[in-house]
Design a protein around this motif. Structure first.
Motif, PDB file in Angstrom:
ATOM      1  N   LEU A  13      10.601  23.664  -0.418  1.00  0.00           N
ATOM      2  CA  LEU A  13       9.203  24.088  -0.345  1.00  0.00           C
ATOM      3  C   LEU A  13       8.420  22.926   0.228  1.00  0.00           C
ATOM      4  CD1 LEU A  13       6.895  26.091  -1.050  1.00  0.00           C
ATOM      5  CD2 LEU A  13       6.743  24.929  -3.251  1.00  0.00           C
ATOM      6  N   ARG A  14       7.651  23.198   1.278  1.00  0.00           N
ATOM      7  CA  ARG A  14       6.881  22.140   1.929  1.00  0.00           C
ATOM      8  C   ARG A  14       5.459  22.614   2.158  1.00  0.00           C
ATOM      9  NH1 ARG A  14       8.857  20.861   7.568  1.00  0.00           N
ATOM     10  NH2 ARG A  14       6.939  21.811   8.299  1.00  0.00           N
ATOM     11  N   LEU A  15       4.505  21.737   1.920  1.00  0.00           N
ATOM     12  CA  LEU A  15       3.098  22.011   2.190  1.00  0.00           C
ATOM     13  C   LEU A  15       2.707  21.227   3.432  1.00  0.00           C
ATOM     14  CD1 LEU A  15       1.551  21.670  -1.391  1.00  0.00           C
ATOM     15  CD2 LEU A  15       2.633  23.658  -0.343  1.00  0.00           C
ATOM     16  N   ASP A  16       2.152  21.907   4.424  1.00  0.00           N
ATOM     17  CA  ASP A  16       1.723  21.257   5.659  1.00  0.00           C
ATOM     18  C   ASP A  16       0.204  21.346   5.800  1.00  0.00           C
ATOM     19  OD1 ASP A  16       4.259  20.618   6.477  1.00  0.00           O
ATOM     20  OD2 ASP A  16       4.404  22.174   8.011  1.00  0.00           O
ATOM     21  N   GLY A  17      -0.372  20.376   6.485  1.00  0.00           N
ATOM     22  CA  GLY A  17      -1.784  20.423   6.844  1.00  0.00           C
ATOM     23  C   GLY A  17      -2.751  20.356   5.687  1.00  0.00           C
ATOM     24  N   VAL A  18      -2.366  19.697   4.613  1.00  0.00           N
ATOM     25  CA  VAL A  18      -3.220  19.640   3.425  1.00  0.00           C
ATOM     26  C   VAL A  18      -4.439  18.755   3.693  1.00  0.00           C
ATOM     27  CG1 VAL A  18      -3.313  19.077   0.973  1.00  0.00           C
ATOM     28  CG2 VAL A  18      -1.191  19.956   1.960  1.00  0.00           C
ATOM     29  N   ARG A  19      -5.628  19.313   3.478  1.00  0.00           N
ATOM     30  CA  ARG A  19      -6.881  18.570   3.666  1.00  0.00           C
ATOM     31  C   ARG A  19      -7.013  17.479   2.598  1.00  0.00           C
ATOM     32  NH1 ARG A  19     -11.554  22.841   5.175  1.00  0.00           N
ATOM     33  NH2 ARG A  19     -10.356  24.098   6.614  1.00  0.00           N
ATOM     34  N   PRO A  20      -7.712  16.395   2.927  1.00  0.00           N
ATOM     35  CA  PRO A  20      -7.851  15.286   1.966  1.00  0.00           C
ATOM     36  C   PRO A  20      -8.427  15.717   0.611  1.00  0.00           C
ATOM     37  CG  PRO A  20      -8.593  14.586   4.120  1.00  0.00           C
ATOM     38  CD  PRO A  20      -8.325  16.064   4.215  1.00  0.00           C
ATOM     39  N   GLU A  21      -9.425  16.583   0.609  1.00  0.00           N
ATOM     40  CA  GLU A  21     -10.034  16.986  -0.671  1.00  0.00           C
ATOM     41  C   GLU A  21      -9.059  17.826  -1.512  1.00  0.00           C
ATOM     42  OE1 GLU A  21     -11.581  19.934   2.487  1.00  0.00           O
ATOM     43  OE2 GLU A  21     -11.123  17.804   2.387  1.00  0.00           O
ATOM     44  N   VAL A  22      -8.177  18.552  -0.865  1.00  0.00           N
ATOM     45  CA  VAL A  22      -7.168  19.326  -1.590  1.00  0.00           C
ATOM     46  C   VAL A  22      -6.020  18.409  -2.002  1.00  0.00           C
ATOM     47  CG1 VAL A  22      -5.505  21.223  -1.391  1.00  0.00           C
ATOM     48  CG2 VAL A  22      -7.813  21.494  -0.466  1.00  0.00           C
ATOM     49  N   ARG A  23      -5.674  17.456  -1.155  1.00  0.00           N
ATOM     50  CA  ARG A  23      -4.592  16.515  -1.471  1.00  0.00           C
ATOM     51  C   ARG A  23      -4.891  15.735  -2.760  1.00  0.00           C
ATOM     52  NH1 ARG A  23      -0.245  15.162   0.572  1.00  0.00           N
ATOM     53  NH2 ARG A  23      -0.642  15.954   2.653  1.00  0.00           N
ATOM     54  N   ARG A  24      -6.165  15.379  -2.951  1.00  0.00           N
ATOM     55  CA  ARG A  24      -6.539  14.642  -4.171  1.00  0.00           C
ATOM     56  C   ARG A  24      -6.207  15.470  -5.402  1.00  0.00           C
ATOM     57  NH1 ARG A  24     -10.871  13.007  -0.929  1.00  0.00           N
ATOM     58  NH2 ARG A  24     -12.215  14.664  -1.689  1.00  0.00           N
ATOM     59  N   VAL A  25      -6.452  16.759  -5.355  1.00  0.00           N
ATOM     60  CA  VAL A  25      -6.145  17.631  -6.487  1.00  0.00           C
ATOM     61  C   VAL A  25      -4.639  17.739  -6.692  1.00  0.00           C
ATOM     62  CG1 VAL A  25      -6.320  19.987  -7.385  1.00  0.00           C
ATOM     63  CG2 VAL A  25      -8.279  18.952  -6.226  1.00  0.00           C
ATOM     64  N   LEU A  26      -3.906  17.861  -5.594  1.00  0.00           N
ATOM     65  CA  LEU A  26      -2.457  18.009  -5.681  1.00  0.00           C
ATOM     66  C   LEU A  26      -1.782  16.723  -6.156  1.00  0.00           C
ATOM     67  CD1 LEU A  26      -1.730  20.019  -2.412  1.00  0.00           C
ATOM     68  CD2 LEU A  26      -1.933  20.893  -4.746  1.00  0.00           C
TER      69      LEU A  26
END
Length: 82
Positions: free
Chosen positions: A68-81
């Motif tokens: 499972l891979r997540l691509d193109g994650v925005r910075p504001e979403v990356r902080r949550v992840l």
């Protein structure tokens, strides 16, 4: 990526969207693909329900021996992840 299936996500990954994500992802996991790629480029928000769905999806993919891979994650979403 060879042998992958990709899903593009848009908007908010919250309680209103989790069932749709889960159903689509599980259907994708039933294919012969070895990796499920989630394009997060259009995701603007993830809440705890969305995080929980991603954790369950990751566990299901691992159980099936799939990636499972997540691509193109925005910075504001990356902080949550993170």
């Amino acid at each position: 990526l060879p042998n992958h299936v990709e899903a593009k996500l848009l908007g908010e990954l919250d309680i209103a969207a989790v069932d749709e994500l889960s159903a689509a992802a599980r259907a994708a996991l039933e294919t012969t693909a070895s990796t499920l790629v989630l394009d997060f480029g259009g995701v603007t928000f993830v809440d705890s329900t969305g995080l929980g769905a991603l954790v369950r999806l990751r566990k299901e993919a691992e159980h099936r021996g799939l990636g499972l891979r997540l691509d193109g994650v925005r910075p504001e979403v990356r902080r949550v992840l993170d």
